[in-house]
Design an enzyme around this catalytic site. Sequence first.
Site, PDB file in Angstrom:
ATOM      1  N   ASP A   1       1.089  -0.999  -0.411  1.00 40.75           N
ATOM      2  CA  ASP A   1      -0.301  -0.102   0.474  1.00 40.75           C
ATOM      3  C   ASP A   1       0.981   1.104  -0.257  1.00 40.75           C
ATOM      4  O   ASP A   1       1.364   1.257   0.485  1.00 40.75           O
ATOM      5  CB  ASP A   1      -0.808   0.414   1.237  1.00 40.75           C
TER       6      ASP A   1
ATOM      7  N   ASP B   1      -2.964   2.853  -5.815  1.00 40.61           N
ATOM      8  CA  ASP B   1      -2.167   2.711  -5.023  1.00 40.61           C
ATOM      9  C   ASP B   1      -2.229   1.458  -4.224  1.00 40.61           C
ATOM     10  O   ASP B   1      -0.708   1.502  -3.084  1.00 40.61           O
ATOM     11  CB  ASP B   1      -2.184   3.795  -4.151  1.00 40.61           C
ATOM     12  N   GLU B   2      -1.982   0.137  -4.631  1.00 41.69           N
ATOM     13  CA  GLU B   2      -1.964  -0.747  -4.055  1.00 41.69           C
ATOM     14  C   GLU B   2      -2.153  -1.907  -4.877  1.00 41.69           C
ATOM     15  O   GLU B   2      -2.756  -2.207  -5.691  1.00 41.69           O
ATOM     16  CB  GLU B   2      -2.771  -1.182  -3.226  1.00 41.69           C
TER      17      GLU B   2
END
Length: 413
Positions: A33, A153-154
């Site tokens: 993350d 974003d992950e």
Amino acid sequence: MPSIAHRDERPQSAPPQSALHDPALPRRIAHLDMDAFFASVELLRYPQLRGLPVVIGGRRRTPQEGASAADAALPLSAFERLRNYQGRGVITTATYAARAFGVGSAMGLMKAARLCPDAILLPVDFDAYRRYSRAFKDVVRSFAPVMEDRGIDEVYIDFTHVPGGQEQGGRVLAQRIQQGILAATGLTCSIGVAPNKLLAKMASEFDKPQGISIIFEGDLATRIWPLPCRKINGIGPKTDARLQALGIHTIGELAQQDAGALVRHFGKAYGAWLHDAAWGRDERAVVTESEPVSMSRETTFERDLHAVHDRAELGRIFTALCERVAADLQRQGYCGRTIGIKLRYADFRSVTREQTIALPTQDAATIRRAAGQCLRRVALTQRLRLLGVRVGNLVPQSEVALLPVAAGTPELF
DNA sequence: TCTGGGGTCCTAAACCGT
DNA sequence: TCTGACGGTTTAGGACCC
């Protein structure tokens, strides 16, 4: 952290992980993350804002407004202050300095302006975030090829058969990936490594920012069970409230419930999943590619609009939304058969209507026509605050024989 | 001063055909 | 011919996620 969602985490028929290589190796799954992703990217572009309260969000502005050109030399006076913001919109991300004032994601900007009027407001720049997103994912794949995209974003990563992936439970590989991402992008991230996705996702939050957390099956009672149920990815505010009403607050308390009782309360699939999740059980594989199911565009108006009084403006917006969805479909090479609309009334109630047409399309006029028919099926007496257009039932363009468009029927707008 | 935008999946009801 | 039992597909809404 807002971004582009990819696939739901909640219960679904989960094909069991196939142990292709060495079934003797324990499964090690990582969840990575990025730390405060949007804000961190903005601070790379505007280092002069480091340490200051900065929020990202609001409605799109024209490029001339606010600070848009990335420029490390831009004086602070050139940035828009939250106190000057007018209109609707919410915060997408806030820097840690801004969070100290009590502002955070999903908060209305007008409310945030009262809490921290001096905060600097930056517009969301998805193009920039996408560039950084590609860059960090390239780094991840260079270390470990089995990576599942989870939005901007992950990612999930299967460490099981990667060199270093088993060392110290995955810590060694996680450190290498963190260092690689920092060197390539200047950004930091947090990583959790566990026997499955469910636990890895929780672990990645244990030690933010720049953390690495390693979880083994034996850690369940000590490190997972004390956590509130809400920490399980798939238990949202509604389910949490229902659990609280039953006196269930922690994951450990959830685990102690009789599975049959949970099924009675929450239904067959969800009840069983809740029980499994509390016991840390999750067999979902890390999937490296998936096809989109639908594409949509929606917009909240500057002010609530009326179907009759603002008919012309609504018509323009509606057509533009159809054109944008069509452009998305064409750019990404998909056609869809199910055309739908969504609208939200001034009182925030929302309704959807959809219609399945004979042949998949990516044509703006065809979408507009079908969506227009959907629109005729809803009450338009109340003012509207949002309008959206969706195309679902997607198939790759290559599988579709594109046919000429049939003549249209009269439309509302 | 309310509450963005883009997704996925589940469920239940309606509907249609066998 | 009527009724019922299924089963598949479409539709609307809801929950959740990033």
